[in-house]
Enzyme design. Structure first.
Site, PDB file in Angstrom:
ATOM      1  N   VAL A 178      11.042  -4.566   2.679  1.00  0.00           N
ATOM      2  CA  VAL A 178      10.837  -4.885   4.012  1.00  0.00           C
ATOM      3  C   VAL A 178      11.105  -3.398   4.912  1.00  0.00           C
ATOM      4  O   VAL A 178      11.981  -2.814   4.529  1.00  0.00           O
ATOM      5  CB  VAL A 178      11.968  -5.991   4.400  1.00  0.00           C
ATOM      6  CG1 VAL A 178      11.949  -6.207   5.874  1.00  0.00           C
ATOM      7  CG2 VAL A 178      11.452  -7.069   3.571  1.00  0.00           C
ATOM      8  N   ALA A 179      10.394  -3.196   6.026  1.00  0.00           N
ATOM      9  CA  ALA A 179      10.275  -2.265   6.694  1.00  0.00           C
ATOM     10  C   ALA A 179      10.502  -0.859   5.630  1.00  0.00           C
ATOM     11  O   ALA A 179      11.326  -0.045   6.198  1.00  0.00           O
ATOM     12  CB  ALA A 179      11.709  -2.255   7.835  1.00  0.00           C
ATOM     13  N   GLY A 180       9.644  -0.936   4.971  1.00  0.00           N
ATOM     14  CA  GLY A 180       9.552   0.175   4.039  1.00  0.00           C
ATOM     15  C   GLY A 180       8.537   1.194   4.090  1.00  0.00           C
ATOM     16  O   GLY A 180       8.514   2.089   3.584  1.00  0.00           O
ATOM     17  N   LYS A 210       0.746  -1.263  -0.013  1.00  0.00           N
ATOM     18  CA  LYS A 210       0.008  -0.130   0.165  1.00  0.00           C
ATOM     19  C   LYS A 210       0.725   1.415   0.219  1.00  0.00           C
ATOM     20  O   LYS A 210       1.893   1.138   0.573  1.00  0.00           O
ATOM     21  CB  LYS A 210      -1.014  -0.019   1.171  1.00  0.00           C
ATOM     22  CG  LYS A 210      -0.212   0.161   2.622  1.00  0.00           C
ATOM     23  CD  LYS A 210       0.016   1.314   3.056  1.00  0.00           C
ATOM     24  CE  LYS A 210       0.694   1.197   4.427  1.00  0.00           C
ATOM     25  NZ  LYS A 210       1.718   2.456   4.922  1.00  0.00           N
ATOM     26  N   MET A 228       5.191   0.181   3.537  1.00  0.00           N
ATOM     27  CA  MET A 228       4.418  -0.292   2.472  1.00  0.00           C
ATOM     28  C   MET A 228       3.692  -1.412   3.123  1.00  0.00           C
ATOM     29  O   MET A 228       3.101  -1.982   2.330  1.00  0.00           O
ATOM     30  CB  MET A 228       5.088  -0.531   1.264  1.00  0.00           C
ATOM     31  CG  MET A 228       5.902   0.387   0.599  1.00  0.00           C
ATOM     32  SD  MET A 228       6.561   0.369  -1.139  1.00  0.00           S
ATOM     33  CE  MET A 228       4.847   0.698  -1.925  1.00  0.00           C
ATOM     34  N   ALA A 229       3.695  -1.692   4.331  1.00  0.00           N
ATOM     35  CA  ALA A 229       2.924  -2.535   4.980  1.00  0.00           C
ATOM     36  C   ALA A 229       3.120  -3.772   4.776  1.00  0.00           C
ATOM     37  O   ALA A 229       2.265  -4.735   4.624  1.00  0.00           O
ATOM     38  CB  ALA A 229       1.464  -2.243   4.663  1.00  0.00           C
ATOM     39  N   GLY A 230       4.464  -4.346   4.327  1.00  0.00           N
ATOM     40  CA  GLY A 230       4.948  -5.766   3.947  1.00  0.00           C
ATOM     41  C   GLY A 230       4.361  -6.730   4.781  1.00  0.00           C
ATOM     42  O   GLY A 230       3.667  -7.824   4.513  1.00  0.00           O
ATOM     43  N   GLY A 231       4.730  -6.482   6.162  1.00  0.00           N
ATOM     44  CA  GLY A 231       4.279  -7.349   7.337  1.00  0.00           C
ATOM     45  C   GLY A 231       2.758  -7.568   7.549  1.00  0.00           C
ATOM     46  O   GLY A 231       2.219  -8.544   7.691  1.00  0.00           O
ATOM     47  N   SER A 232       2.034  -6.346   7.289  1.00  0.00           N
ATOM     48  CA  SER A 232       0.544  -6.465   7.350  1.00  0.00           C
ATOM     49  C   SER A 232       0.124  -7.152   6.318  1.00  0.00           C
ATOM     50  O   SER A 232      -1.114  -7.957   6.444  1.00  0.00           O
ATOM     51  CB  SER A 232       0.209  -4.924   7.550  1.00  0.00           C
ATOM     52  OG  SER A 232       0.750  -4.363   8.668  1.00  0.00           O
ATOM     53  N   ASP A 260      -3.055  -1.774   9.640  1.00  0.00           N
ATOM     54  CA  ASP A 260      -3.016  -1.603   8.197  1.00  0.00           C
ATOM     55  C   ASP A 260      -3.566  -3.035   7.583  1.00  0.00           C
ATOM     56  O   ASP A 260      -3.927  -3.217   6.428  1.00  0.00           O
ATOM     57  CB  ASP A 260      -1.690  -1.776   7.450  1.00  0.00           C
ATOM     58  CG  ASP A 260      -0.951  -0.264   7.602  1.00  0.00           C
ATOM     59  OD1 ASP A 260      -1.929   0.837   7.999  1.00  0.00           O
ATOM     60  OD2 ASP A 260       0.374  -0.139   7.711  1.00  0.00           O
TER      61      ASP A 260
HETATM   62  O1  C5P Z   1      -0.824  -1.263  14.322  1.00  0.00           O
HETATM   63  P1  C5P Z   1       0.449  -1.721  13.837  1.00  0.00           P
HETATM   64  O2  C5P Z   1       1.222  -2.744  14.800  1.00  0.00           O
HETATM   65  O3  C5P Z   1       0.899  -1.807  12.721  1.00  0.00           O
HETATM   66  O4  C5P Z   1       1.321  -0.225  14.550  1.00  0.00           O
HETATM   67  C1  C5P Z   1       2.735  -0.120  14.632  1.00  0.00           C
HETATM   68  C2  C5P Z   1       3.142   1.059  15.453  1.00  0.00           C
HETATM   69  O5  C5P Z   1       2.779   2.068  14.548  1.00  0.00           O
HETATM   70  C3  C5P Z   1       2.326   0.986  16.651  1.00  0.00           C
HETATM   71  O6  C5P Z   1       2.806   0.111  17.873  1.00  0.00           O
HETATM   72  C4  C5P Z   1       2.333   2.269  17.001  1.00  0.00           C
HETATM   73  O7  C5P Z   1       3.555   2.873  17.901  1.00  0.00           O
HETATM   74  C5  C5P Z   1       2.370   3.176  15.737  1.00  0.00           C
HETATM   75  N1  C5P Z   1       1.052   3.466  15.305  1.00  0.00           N
HETATM   76  C6  C5P Z   1       0.419   4.525  15.799  1.00  0.00           C
HETATM   77  N2  C5P Z   1      -0.874   4.909  15.398  1.00  0.00           N
HETATM   78  C7  C5P Z   1      -1.589   4.269  14.373  1.00  0.00           C
HETATM   79  C8  C5P Z   1      -0.831   3.171  13.738  1.00  0.00           C
HETATM   80  C9  C5P Z   1       0.519   2.936  14.293  1.00  0.00           C
HETATM   81  O8  C5P Z   1       1.028   5.222  16.708  1.00  0.00           O
HETATM   82  N3  C5P Z   1      -2.825   4.652  14.034  1.00  0.00           N
END
Ligand code: C5P
Length: 315
Positions: free
Chosen positions: A110-112, A21, A114-118, A151
């Site tokens: 990866v870690a980019g 994404k 772009m939500a690869g892990g999600s 995501d």
């Molecule tokens: O939801 P996800 O695990 O992808 O989020 C990773 C980290 O990004 C969260 O632990 C938080 O620090 C931050 N985050 C946030 N607010 C959001 C989404 C993510 O602070 N709406």
């Protein structure tokens, strides 16, 4: 047997392809008591893909995972992998034995940002649902997806959508046509929590407004006008990402000088996304950026594309 007692000819291996994404708009609100931020974001799924394969495993063997593809060495291949957590959550929810062999082939940076892990979590939900014959309703999968990450629900549906709450509450957006992107990945990743922390530090001395959708982005999507969309792209995480990674400014500037209609750090970065007019413009921009050595890779992608989808078996 499936959970309704019907015999199910579940395939032994299910393959699911899932896109990356880009956030066309990412408005970040104040820090919430739960450590998250309220968002108003416009997601677009683009044609960079991971593939998740779920293969049935002998009873009692549990969930295992292997990873291949680009930058795969940086992906955790254990219980902390989001695809493993997704399979475990699904098995718990439906009270079925959590036995599956997962394989993730990475095509998303990866870690980019772009939500690869999600994306892998969304794909694992879809793959294990079919492999285990669960026939979960889409809403049920979306609720599980939201527990796994902000995501993940969007990567189930794909397309273009507004995300509110943490990003997990979705409403589809009307889009005309397709948009062409050049995605510039970085040599080193950025951690999403550290970028949000930097956002909070930079916001300390000001009132952070409630995030709202940008009319200019919506209008550009409705009319399918890439120049208007390029001018309207915005990301509240860009300033914190640049303060952690000042070198990204040069990537943005070089791409703009090479004719990009819009240039933006993708999500929490460090990947940079350039909106271009067409394939020829994508090639021109790629040829301008490649010799600089600023980027790890330059990839051409289109959006919107659908979310996680089962790949039909050959034959
Ligand atoms: O939801 P996800 O695990 O992808 O989020 C990773 C980290 O990004 C969260 O632990 C938080 O620090 C931050 N985050 C946030 N607010 C959001 C989404 C993510 O602070 N709406």
């Amino acid at each position: 047997m499936d959970r309704r007692g019907r015999a199910s000819p579940a395939p032994r291996t299910v393959r699911v392809r899932v896109p990356a994404k880009i956030n066309l708009q990412l408005a970040v609100g104040p820090l919430r008591p739960d450590g998250y931020h309220d968002l108003c974001t416009v997601f677009q799924a683009v044609s960079l893909y991971d593939e998740v394969r779920a293969t049935s495993a002998v009873p009692g063997s549990g969930i295992s995972i292997t990873v291949s593809g680009e930058e795969y060495a940086d992906v955790p291949a254990g219980p902390q992998n989001l695809a493993v957590r997704a399979a475990g959550l699904l098995a718990d929810h439906f009270d079925v034995p959590p036995d599956v062999r997962l394989h993730v082939n990475k095509g998303i940076p990866v870690a980019g940002g772009m939500a690869g892990g999600s994306a892998d979590a969304a794909a694992a939900l879809v793959a294990c649902d079919l492999l285990w014959g669960l026939s979960a309703a889409r809403d049920e999968l979306a609720a599980l997806a939201a527990q796994l990450g902000s995501d993940v629900p969007f990567l189930l549906t794909g397309g273009t959508a507004i995300g509110t709450g943490r990003g997990e509450r979705l409403s589809p957006v009307l889009v005309q046509g397709r948009f062409e992107w050049v995605v510039a990945t970085s040599h080193v990743g950025l951690s999403t929590p550290s970028v949000y922390r930097r956002f909070d530090e930079l916001a300390q001395d000001r009132q952070v407004p409630e995030p709202v959708a940008d009319d200019a982005v919506m209008a550009a999507l409705r009319s399918g006008d890439p120049a208007a969309l390029g001018a309207a792209l915005s990301n509240d995480l860009q300033a914190p990402a640049l303060s952690l990674r000042p070198d990204l400014q040069l990537v943005l500037d070089t791409g703009r000088a090479a004719g990009a209609l819009g240039a933006i750090v993708s999500g929490s970065g460090p990947t940079v996304a350039f909106l271009v007019a067409d394939g020829a413009a994508a090639m021109e921009l790629t040829l301008a950026l490649a010799p600089t050595g600023l980027c790890r890779s330059l990839r051409h992608a289109q959006g919107p594309v659908p979310g996680a989808q089962v790949v039909p078996r050959a034959g």
